[in-house]
Design a protein around this motif. Structure first.
Motif, PDB file in Angstrom:
ATOM      1  N   ARG A 238       0.827  -1.192   0.000  1.00  0.00           N
ATOM      2  CA  ARG A 238       0.000   0.000   0.000  1.00  0.00           C
ATOM      3  C   ARG A 238       0.870   1.255   0.000  1.00  0.00           C
ATOM      4  O   ARG A 238       0.580   2.244  -0.675  1.00  0.00           O
ATOM      5  CB  ARG A 238      -0.884   0.026   1.261  1.00  0.00           C
ATOM      6  N   ARG A 242       2.393   4.373  -3.525  1.00  0.00           N
ATOM      7  CA  ARG A 242       1.985   5.781  -3.433  1.00  0.00           C
ATOM      8  C   ARG A 242       3.181   6.702  -3.596  1.00  0.00           C
ATOM      9  O   ARG A 242       3.145   7.664  -4.361  1.00  0.00           O
ATOM     10  CB  ARG A 242       1.310   6.035  -2.085  1.00  0.00           C
ATOM     11  N   ASN A 245       4.462   6.559  -7.198  1.00  0.00           N
ATOM     12  CA  ASN A 245       3.625   7.338  -8.128  1.00  0.00           C
ATOM     13  C   ASN A 245       3.911   8.817  -8.045  1.00  0.00           C
ATOM     14  O   ASN A 245       4.102   9.486  -9.061  1.00  0.00           O
ATOM     15  CB  ASN A 245       2.134   7.120  -7.811  1.00  0.00           C
ATOM     16  N   TRP A 246       3.957   9.350  -6.815  1.00  0.00           N
ATOM     17  CA  TRP A 246       4.214  10.792  -6.683  1.00  0.00           C
ATOM     18  C   TRP A 246       5.589  11.136  -7.250  1.00  0.00           C
ATOM     19  O   TRP A 246       5.764  12.156  -7.896  1.00  0.00           O
ATOM     20  CB  TRP A 246       4.121  11.217  -5.220  1.00  0.00           C
ATOM     21  N   THR A 305       2.960  12.285  -0.171  1.00  0.00           N
ATOM     22  CA  THR A 305       2.605  10.916   0.199  1.00  0.00           C
ATOM     23  C   THR A 305       2.194  10.832   1.662  1.00  0.00           C
ATOM     24  O   THR A 305       1.184  10.238   2.006  1.00  0.00           O
ATOM     25  CB  THR A 305       3.806   9.977  -0.033  1.00  0.00           C
TER      26      THR A 305
END
Length: 1495
Positions: A238, A242, A245-246, A305
Motif C-alpha cells: 500500500r 503511493r 507514483n508521486w 505521500t
C-alpha cells in the motif's frame, strides 16, 4: 453571570440563563462543527458494512427518544404560551429545538457509521461525554433548587430533564461499547490480525489493545508467532506504490519542462536515413544536456505521500503545547489559595481536580502525537526501502557503477533510518519557538522585565552548546574514521585468519589493531571532556537562569519581594523552557543529516534506467531466426584489470550483424576483453544501444560468467520461483552433474547455501547456475562460459548432456561463450570477436579453411590445450577446507558433516550458527564485570559525586522555599542578600559536582572499553580454526564494531542518565513527603504499580527489540544479493517475485517494530498516569493541610511533583535502555569462555635456533578428525620422508590431502599417532614455534591492506636487502621497483590492486624470505595463467633444492618429475612410490594420469 453566586461563596452555582444557553449549546456546536469533516472522512475510508446488531438498535433507539424528549419540551413551551399566557423566554424554544436537531443528527451519524464499518466512534463518544458533563451541572443546580425553593419547580420540565439525563447516561455507556466487525473485513482472513482496527475508542487512546501481547510477553519471551500482522495501510504494497507514483509524477513534470526548452533533432535524423545524421544528433544531445537545471523534488513527493496523515500530529502538538502551561498556572492559583486563608475551600479541590484532568488529557494527546509520528516514520522507512529496491532493479549499468554495493545498501539502512528519526522531532521546528514565546509571556506577567536576565543567560548557553556540538561532531568523524580502519583490518584478519595462523602472524596484527584502537580511545577521551562540559552547562543552565532572574528581580528594587508564587511558578516555567531550547540544536543537526540523506536518495532515484526498447521481444511465432542483431552499436564503460595497470575503457561493440537461426548452437570465441560477454549483455538489453536493432524471439535464460547464488537452499536456487516438477528436476540435476554433490552435501538439496555461495566450490556454483537456467525451460539460452570453472571430465559430461547436440537443450537456441576449443567442432555456428567487432562467422570447417583470426587463435591455444581443459578445480575444491579467504568471506562449511554423509535432515543443512537473540533478564554478573572493568575506586567516586550533586540541588531549592517564606517588613525582605549569596554558592558547588561525576563516568567508560576490547581481541585470536569455521565473520565483525561501539559511547552516557533520573525521582518523592507527609500513604501503592508496569513493559519491549533487530538484517542481505544478481533476475524476468520478497521481508521487520512503538506509548500513558496521580495527591493533601503549610513548602512540593512525571517516564526508558545495551558487555565477554588453541610459545623453548636443519618428516599412524563427534578424516598414515625429498600428494576430492597439511601445521590437532620433524614431536611444541619454522604457499594468495613490505614481513625481522632478494627470485623485482613507493606500495583490501598472478608470486616471496627446510605447496586451483605457474614451479625447483617440498597437486604434469608421489583415497594411503613406478603399476595414479591425458 453573577460572580458572587458562582465564585465567592461556599456553595457555588451557575445562573439559570447560563445553564439554558451555554451548557445546552456547547455540545451542539461541537457536533455540528465536526459532522461535515467527519462525514467526508467516512466517505473516504470505507471499511465495509456492519449488520444491524442489538447494540446498534439500542443506540438508534436512545437517539430517537432523546429527539422526542427535546421536541416534547418545545411543544410544552408552545402549549405554555397558549394556555397560561405566560410569555416564557425565547431560550426555552431555541435551546430544545437546537438540541432536538442535534440529537437527530447524532442518530443519523450512528447509522452512517454503521454503513461505513466504524466499530467504535471517538467523535460520538466525546459528544455524549460533553453533553453529559454539561447536563450534570444543570442536574446539580436543579436538585439544589428543588430543595431550597420548591415553589419555583416546573414539574413537566423537571420530568423531561431527568429522563433526558438518564438517556444521556445510557447513550454514553453504549458509545463506550464495541460493535461487531464489518462484513468482508480483512481481519477475518488473517491468522493473527492486529487488534487495533477492531479496538474501541477508549482502548485506542489508552493503547489498552496491546495489553494482551504484553501479558504474553511477561509470562514467556515473545516469539515470531506472537506478532500480529501489519495493518493494511502500513504494508509495503500500500505504502510504496503511493510514493513511487508521486515521485514519477515529479520526474515527469521536470521532463516536460525540459522538453519545452530543448528541441530534439531525433525525428529528422531518422527520416534522413543512415548517412551521418547520427553524428550530428549525438553531438547536439551532448551540447544540450548541461541545460538540465531543475531537479525533481523528492521532498515534495514525500510530503504529498505522507503529509496528510502527518498533519494530524501538528494539531495534537498545538493542543499539547498549550496544555503544558496549565500546570504552572494552576500552581500559581494553588499558592494563592494557600496564602489566602479566607477563600472557600472548594476552590482548592476544584484546582486539584482541574490539574488532574488537564495533566491526563495532556498525556493522552502527547502519546497520540507520538504515535502518529512514529507510524509516519515507519511508513516512510518502508516506502524509501521499497523505492530504492525497485529502482535498483531497473538502474542502468553505467549508473550502477557510480556507487558501490555498500553505499546503495546504506541508502536503505542508514538514510531511511535518519528520516525515521527526524520525523519524530520535525514538529519541534515550529513547536519549540511557540513554547518559548508562551513561557516568556507567562514569566513576564510573573516577574516583569527581570526575566530578560534569565533569557539572556539561556541565549548565551545556545552558542556554547552549539560550539560543543560542532566540536563533538569533528571528534565523532575522527573516531568513525579510526573505527572504520579498525573494522576493515579486523574484517581482513578474520577473512585471512587461516593465513595468519599458518604463518604465525597473529601477534603482529594484534599490535596493528591495538595501535588503531589507541588512536580511537584518544579521540574518545577528548570527546568525554567535552561531554562533561556539556553536561555541566545542561545541568547548570536552569539553575543559572533562575539565579540571574531572581537576583536581578530582587536587586533592582527594594520593593520587589520574592514570594512563593513568583519563585516557584517561575521555576516551573523555566523547567518547561529548558526542553525546547535544548531540543532545537538537536533538531537542526538532525535536519541537516536528513537533508544530506535526502539528496543522496534523490540522486539515486534519478539515475538513468535501462532502455526499455533496446531489445525487441517477439512471440514465438513468425520467422525462423531467433536472435537477430542488425548494425547495432553499444557502449558500455568497463574497467579492465591489466597485469600492471588499471585502465578505464569506453567499451563499444560496433556494427554487429548476426542472424541466429532457431535451435542453433552458436559458439562465441575471442581473446580476453574482445567483447564476448558484452555481446550477451547486449542481447539481454543491459547495454546502451546507440543505433540499429536487436530482436530476440521468445523467452530468455542466462548463465553469467560469475555464477550468482542466492542465500537459500540449493533446491530454491535451481527451481528459482518456477513451479516444482519433480521428474524434470531430477533430469536437470543429473545432466548438470550435481548428483554426486548432492550426496556429499549434509542435507542434500535442502542444504542452505551461504551468502554468495560460500560453501560451494567455484565449479559447483557454476553448475547450479546452469541448472537454474535449464530448469526454467526457456527458448533462448545465453551461456557465458559456464564450462571454465569445472574440470575436464565434468565439462565434457555437461556439454554432452546439456549444451551439445544430444543434450537437454538440443531444440533450443543456444549462444555459448567458450574457451574450450574441444567443443567447437560440434557447434553449428562460430562467431569470432576481435575488439568489439564480429570479424568472422561460420562453421568450424569453414573458418579453418579461411585461415583468418580464428585459425590463428586455434594455433595459439593448441599448445596450452591441456592447460585449458585441465583447470580441474572442481573436484578438488568441492570439499577442500583449505580455501583461504580472499575469494570467500566467512568460509563456514562444516566439512565434517559433509564427509560423514549420514543424515539428510534439514538441521544438517544449516550452515552457520545465527546470532542468537538471547532471552530473559540480564544477569547481575554482567554489571559486576562492567564495574570491575571500570575499576572499583572510580565507580565509588562517581557515585559519591552523583549523590553530592543531588543533595545540593535539593537543598538549594529548599533554601529558596525558606527564602520565599521570609517575613516582609516595610514591603521588603531584610536578609535577602544573605539568602541570595547562599543560593548562588549552593548552585556553583552543585556545578562542580556535576562536572566531576560526568568526567569520572566517561573516563571510567573509556578504561572499561579499552580493557574489554583488548581481552576480546586476544580471546578471538587464540581461538582454533574450527571456531572461525562455525562463526560467520559477520558475527565477529559485529562484535568488534557494533558492540564495542555501544560500550565506547552508549553505555557510559546511558548509565549517567539512569542514575540521574533515579536520583531525580527519589529526590522529588522526598520533597513531597517532607511537605505533605500524608502522601506517604499513597506513594508505596503508586510505587508498586510503577514497578509492576515497568517490569511488565521491559520483558516485552526487550524481546520485541531483539526480534526487530534479528529480522532487520535479512532485508539488507536480500538487497545485497539482488544488486549482485540484477542482470540474472532481469534476464529471467523475475523482478516481480524479488520485489514481492523484499516487501515481505520489510513487512516482517515492521511487524516487530510496530508493537514496540505501541508498547512504548502504552508504557508512557500508564507511567504518566502514575505521575499525574502523585501530582494530584500532593496538591490534594496540600489543600487539606493548608492551615499548617507555608506557601514556600507547598510551592516546592508541587513544582517538584510537576517534574516527577517526566522523570518517571525517563527512568523506565533509561532502565530498559541500560538492560538492552549492557548486553553488549555480555556478548563481548562471551568469547572468553570458548575453546582455545594450544599455547603459542613454551617458556623456556626447548628448541635449538636452527630447527629444522634437515627437514626429515616422519609420520606414524597419523589420524585426525574435524570434530570430536565425527569419524576420522584421515587415519593410519605412516610414511617417512627424507630431508630434501620432493613429494607430491594427489587424490580425488575429499581424499584427505588438505587434512594432512592441516595436521602438519596443527591447525587441527592429531586424534592419534605422531608427526616428527627432525626427530622432534610437533605436538610438544608451542604453536608459533612450529608454524614460524615451516612454510606453506597457500592455495588462495591472501594479502592484507598495508604496505608490500608489511605483507612480506610483518614483524620487520628481515633487512631490506633480503626482501629485495626474495622479490628478485620471485620475478617481482622489476614490477616493485617500477612502483612509485617501491616496498611501501599500499596494497588495497585483499590485494585487489594486484593481479592474481602477482599475488601468487608475493606468497612465493614470503616463502623465499623464510627459506625454511620444510615447504608445503598447496597448488593454486584457480586457473592461474600458465606463465605464473611455470615461474613458481621453476623457482621452487631452484631455490628449495635442499628443502623438503610437499605439493598438493591438482595438475599432475607439475609433479611428474618429483621423487615420490603419495596417493590418498578416502583418508587412507593408497600408493606411495615414484611416479614412473606408479604408472607402471596401473593403479589409481595411472587412472588419474590417463584422465589428464598424460599417459
Amino acid at each position: 453571570t453573577d460572580w458572587n453566586r458562582t465564585w465567592h461563596t461556599a456553595n457555588p452555582d451557575l445562573t439559570q440563563c447560563f445553564q439554558n444557553t451555554v451548557l445546552v449549546w456547547l455540545p451542539c456546536f461541537y457536533l455540528w462543527l465536526c459532522a461535515p469533516i467527519y462525514l467526508l472522512y467516512l466517505r473516504r475510508h470505507d471499511n465495509g458494512y456492519i449488520c444491524m446488531s442489538h447494540l446498534n438498535k439500542a443506540k438508534t433507539a436512545v437517539g430517537f427518544l432523546l429527539w422526542i424528549i427535546c421536541w416534547a419540551d418545545v411543544f410544552y413551551s408552545f402549549w405554555e404560551r397558549s394556555h397560561d399566557n405566560v410569555i416564557s423566554a425565547p431560550v426555552h424554544l431555541v435551546s430544545p429545538t437546537l438540541l432536538g436537531l442535534t440529537m437527530l443528527l447524532s442518530t443519523l451519524l450512528i447509522q452512517y457509521e454503521r454503513m461505513k464499518g466504524v466499530q467504535s466512534s471517538g467523535v460520538m463518544l466525546i459528544f455524549w461525554l460533553l453533553a453529559l458533563l454539561c447536563a450534570t451541572v444543570t442536574f446539580r443546580s436543579k436538585v439544589l433548587q428543588a430543595l431550597e425553593q420548591p415553589s419555583t419547580v416546573c414539574v413537566w420540565r423537571y420530568t423531561t430533564f431527568f429522563i433526558y439525563y438518564t438517556l444521556l447516561l445510557v447513550a454514553f455507556f453504549l458509545s463506550c461499547l464495541l460493535d461487531q466487525p464489518p462484513l468482508f473485513s480483512n481481519s477475518v482472513k488473517d491468522s493473527n490480525p492486529c487488534p487495533e482496527p477492531g479496538a474501541s475508542f477508549l482502548s485506542r487512546i489508552t493503547f489498552w489493545w496491546i495489553t494482551r501481547m504484553m501479558v504474553t510477553g511477561y509470562k514467556r519471551p515473545l516469539v515470531e508467532n506472537d506478532l500480529w500482522s501489519l495493518n493494511s495501510e502500513d504494508r509495503s504494497h500500500r505504502v510504496v506504490p503511493r510514493l513511487v507514483n508521486w515521485w514519477n509524477k515529479e520526474c515527469q513534470k521536470v521532463k516536460r519542462t525540459d522538453q519545452k526548452t530543448m528541441y530534439s533533432p531525433k525525428q529528422a535524423s531518422q527520416n534522413e536515413g543512415k548517412d551521418g545524421s547520427n553524428v550530428e544528433e549525438s553531438e547536439i544531445l551532448i551540447i544540450k544536456a548541461p541545460k538540465k537545471t531543475k531537479e525533481p523534488s523528492l521532498l515534495w513527493a514525500l510530503c504529498l505521500t505522507f503529509g496528510p496523515y502527518f498533519l494530524i500530529s501538528c494539531l495534537y502538538k498545538i493542543i499539547q503545547d498549550i496544555l503544558m502551561f496549565v500546570g504552572p498556572e494552576i500552581l500559581r492559583l494553588l499558592i494563592h489559595f494557600v496564602n489566602n486563608s479566607n477563600t472557600p475551600s472548594w476552590q482548592g479541590f476544584f484546582y486539584t481536580a482541574l490539574l488532574f484532568i488537564c495533566t491526563c488529557v495532556q498525556s493522552l494527546i502527547l502519546q497520540q502525537y507520538f504515535h502518529v509520528c512514529f507510524v509516519s516514520g515507519m511508513r516512510l522507512r518502508t516506502a524509501v526501502i521499497g523505492a530504492v529496491y525497485r529502482k535498483a532493479l531497473v538502474i542502468s549499468n553505467a549508473a550502477r557503477r557510480t556507487s558501490t554495493v555498500g553505499e546503495i545498501v546504506n541508502l536503505m539502512s542508514v538514510d531511511a533510518q535518519r528520516f525515521m528519526d527526524l520525523i519524530t522531532y520535525i514538529n519541534m521546528v515550529w513547536s519549540a519557538p511557540l513554547q518559548v514565546v508562551l513561557a516568556l509571556y507567562f514569566l513576564w506577567q510573573n516577574l516583569g522585565p527581570s526575566v530578560l536576565a534569565g533569557v539572556a543567560v539561556m541565549i548565551l548557553m545556545v552558542p556554547v552548546n552549539a560550539v560543543i556540538a560542532m566540536k563533538t561532531k569533528t571528534y565523532q568523524v575522527a573516531q568513525m574514521k579510526s573505527k572504520d580502519n579498525r573494522i576493515k583490518l579486523m574484517n581482513e584478519m578474520l577473512n585471512g585468519i587461516k593465513v595468519l595462523k599458518l604463518y604465525a602472524w597473529e601477534l603482529a596484527f594484534k599490535d596493528k589493531v591495538s595501535e588503531i584502537r589507541e588512536k580511537e580511545l584518544q579521540v574518545l577521551k577528548k570527546a568525554a571532556y567535552l561531554g562533561a562540559i556539556s553536561t555541566f552547562t545542561w545541568v547548570c543552565a536552569p539553575f543559572l537562569v533562575a539565579l540571574s532572574t531572581f537576583s536581578v528581580y530582587v536587586m533592582v528594587d527594594d520593593r520587589n519581594v520574592l514570594d512563593a508564587q513568583k519563585a516557584f511558578v517561575s521555576l516551573a516555567l523555566f523547567n518547561i523552557l529548558r526542553f525546547p531550547l535544548n531540543m532545537l540544536p538537536m533538531v537542526i543537526s538532525s535536519i541537516v543529516q536528513a537533508s544530506v540523506s535526502l539528496k543522496r536518495l534523490r540522486v539515486f532515484l534519478s539515475h538513468e534506467e535501462l532502455q526499455e526498447d533496446s531489445v525487441e521481444r517477439k512471440g514465438a511465432a513468425g520467422q525462423l531466426d531467433y536472435v537477430s542483431v542488425y548494425t547495432a552499436t553499444f557502449n558500455f564503460t568497463v574497467c579492465l584489470k591489466n597485469w600492471f595497470h588499471q585502465v578505464f575503457v569506453l567499451f563499444v561493440l560496433c556494427r554487429l550483424n548476426v542472424l541466429i537461426p532457431e535451435g542453433a548452437l552458436v559458439a562465441v570465441v575471442g581473446h580476453v576483453g574482445s567483447g564476448k560477454s558484452s555481446l550477451l549483455s547486449a542481447l539481454l538489453g543491459e547495454m546502451d544501444k546507440l543505433e540499429g536493432s536487436v530482436a530476440v524471439k521468445g523467452s530468455v535464460a542466462y548463465v553469467p560468467q560469475q555464477a550468482w547464488i542466492q542465500n537459500s537452499t540449493l533446491k530454491d536456487n535451481i527451481v528459482f520461483g518456477q513451479e516444482r516438477k519433480e521428474a524434470w528436476y531430477q533430469r536437470v540435476v543429473e545432466a548438470c552433474a550435481l548428483q554426486p554433490d548432492l550426496e556429499i552435501l549434509p542435507a542434500g538439496d535442502n542444504t542452505e547455501i551461504g551468502e554468495k555461495g560460500v560453501n560451494l566450490s567455484g565449479g559447483q556454483k557454476q553448475r547450479v547456475s546452469l541448472a537454474r537456467a535449464v530448469y526454467c525451460d526457456r527458448l533462448v539460452y545465453l551461456l557465458d562460459d559456464p564450462l571454465s570453472a569445472v574440470d575436464a571430465h565434468v565439462g565434457k559430461h555437461i556439454f554432452d548432456q546439456v549444451i551439445g547436440p544430444q543434450g537437454l537443450l538440443k531444440d533450443k537456441t543456444r549462444v555459448l561463450v567458450t574457451h574450450g576449443l574441444s567443443y567447437l567442432p560440434q557447434t553449428d555456428l562460430i562467431l569470432v570477436m576481435v575488439e568489439g567487432e564480429i570479424t568472422e562467422v561460420g562453421s568450424y570447417k569453414q573458418l579453418l579453411e579461411t585461415e583468418g583470426a580464428f585459425a590463428e587463435f586455434l594455433r595459439t591455444y593448441a599448445a596450452h590445450t591441456t592447460a585449458w581443459t585441465l583447470s580441474t578445480d572442481d573436484m578438488m575444491i568441492c570439499l577442500l577446507f583449505f580455501v583461504s579467504s580472499a575469494s570467500k568471506p566467512s568460509q563456514t562449511t562444516n566439512k565434517e558433516e559433509k564427509l560423514s554423509k549420514k543424515t539428510t535432515n534439514t538441521e544438517a543443512g544449516k550452515l552457520t550458527e545465527a546470532d542468537k537473540a538471547s532471552t530473559g533478564r540480564v544477569k547481575l554478573s554482567v554489571f559486576r564485570a562492567y564495574l570491575k572493568a571500570i575499576g572499583v575506586p572510580l565507580s565509588c567516586i562517581s557515585l559519591l559525586l552523583f549523590f553530592t550533586h543531588h543533595l545540593l540541588s535539593l537543598f538549594s531549592n529548599y533554601w529558596l522555599s525558606l527564602w520565599t517564606d521570609d517575613p516582609v517588613i516595610n514591603g521588603t525582605q531584610p536578609n535577602r542578600r544573605m539568602r541570595l549569596g547562599v543560593y548562588g554558592a549552593l548552585g556553583l558547588s552543585q556545578g562542580v559536582a556535576v562536572f566531576g561525576y560526568s568526567l569520572a563516568m566517561s573516563i571510567g567508560g573509556i578504561l572499561a572499553s579499552r580493557y574489554l576490547h583488548q581481552s576480546m581481541l586476544y580471546d578471538v585470536l587464540r581461538s582454533p580454526m574450527s571456531f572461525f569455521e562455525r562463526t560467520p565473520s559477520g558475527n565477529l565483525v559485529n562484535r568488534f564494531g557494533k558492540e564495542i561501539d555501544t560500550i565506547d559511547s552508549v553505555i557510559p552516557s546511558i548509565l549517567k542518565m539512569f542514575t540521574g533520573s533515579l536520583f531525580n525521582v527519589l529526590g522529588a518523592c522526598l520533597v513531597i513527603l517532607i511537605a505533605t507527609p500524608w502522601v506517604a500513604i499513597i506513594i508505596p501503592f503508586l510505587g508498586l504499580l510503577y514497578f509492576f508496569v515497568q517490569r511488565f513493559y521491559v520483558a516485552s519491549s526487550r524481546q520485541l527489540k531483539r526480534l526487530e533487530s534479528v529480522s532487520r538484517s535479512p532485508i539488507y542481505t536480500h538487497f545485497n544479493e539482488t544488486l549482485l544478481g540484477a542482470s540474472v533476475i532481469r534476464a529471467f524476468g523475475e523482478q516481480e517475485r524479488f520485489i514481492h520478497e523484499s516487501d515481505r521481508r520489510v513487512d516482517h521487520n515492521q511487524k516487530a517494530y510496530y508493537p514496540s512503538i505501541v508498547a512504548n506509548r502504552w508504557l508512557a500513558i500508564r507511567l504518566e498516569f502514575v505521575g499525574n496521580c502523585i501530582v494530584s495527591f500532593a496538591a490534594l493533601f496540600a489543600v487539606i493541610a493548608r492551615d499548617s503549610l507555608s506557601p514556600g513548602i507547598m510551592g516546592l512540593s508541587i513544582s517538584y511533583a510537576l517534574q516527577l512525571t517526566a522523570s518517571l517516564t525517563w527512568l523506565v526508558r533509561m532502565s530498559s535502555d541500560v538492560e538492552t545495551n549492557i548486553v553488549a558487555v555480555e556478548r563481548v565477554k562471551e568469547y572468553s569462555d570458548t575453546e582455545k588453541e594450544a599455547e603459542w610459545r613454551h617458556e623456556p623453548s626447548g628448541l635449538n635456533t636452527g630447527w629444522p636443519t634437515v627437514g626429515c618428516i616422519d609420520i606414524q599412524d597419523f589420524g585426525l578428525r574435524y570434530r570430536h563427534d565425527m569419524d576420522l578424516a584421515i587415519h593410519n598414515i605412516t610414511i617417512h620422508i627424507n630431508g630434501g625429498e620432493k613429494v607430491g600428494i594427489v587424490g580425488r576430492t575429499g581424499a584427505g590431502k588438505s587434512s594432512l597439511t592441516l595436521g602438519l601445521f596443527r591447525i587441527i590437532e592429531a586424534a592419534e599417532g605422531h608427526i616428527f620433524i627432525d626427530g622432534v614431536d610437533i605436538a610438544k611444541m608451542g604453536l608459533h614455534e612450529l608454524r614460524s619454522r615451516i612454510t606453506i604457499i597457500p592455495q588462495d594468495p591472501v594479502l592484507f591492506s598495508g604496505s608490500l613490505r608489511m605483507n612480506l614481513d610483518p614483524f620487520d625481522s628481515y633487512s631490506d636487502d633480503e626482501v629485495w632478494t626474495a622479490l628478485e627470485f620471485s620475478h617481482l623485482k622489476d614490477f616493485v621497483s617500477g612502483l612509485p613507493d617501491k616496498l611501501n606500495h599500499e596494497c588495497s583490501e585483499g590485494g585487489e590492486n594486484l593481479s592474481v598472478g602477482q599475488r601468487q608470486l608475493l606468497c612465493l616471496a614470503r616463502a623465499l624470505l623464510r627459506k625454511s627446510k620444510v615447504l608445503v605447496l598447496d597448488e593454486a586451483t584457480a586457473a592461474v595463467d600458465m606463465e605464473t605457474d611455470n615461474l613458481i614451479q621453476s623457482t621452487i625447483r631452484s631455490q628449495f633444492e635442499d628443502s623438503t617440498v610437499l605439493t598438493i597437486a591438482h595438475r599432475l604434469n607439475t609433479i611428474m618429475d618429483y621423487t615420490r608421489v603419495l596417493v590418498l583415497d578416502k583418508g587412507e594411503m593408497a600408493e606411495f612410490d615414484s611416479p614412473s613406478n606408479l604408472i607402471a603399476q596401473r593403479g589409481a595414479f595411472y587412472n588419474m594420469a590417463k584422465d589428464s591425458g598424460l599417459v
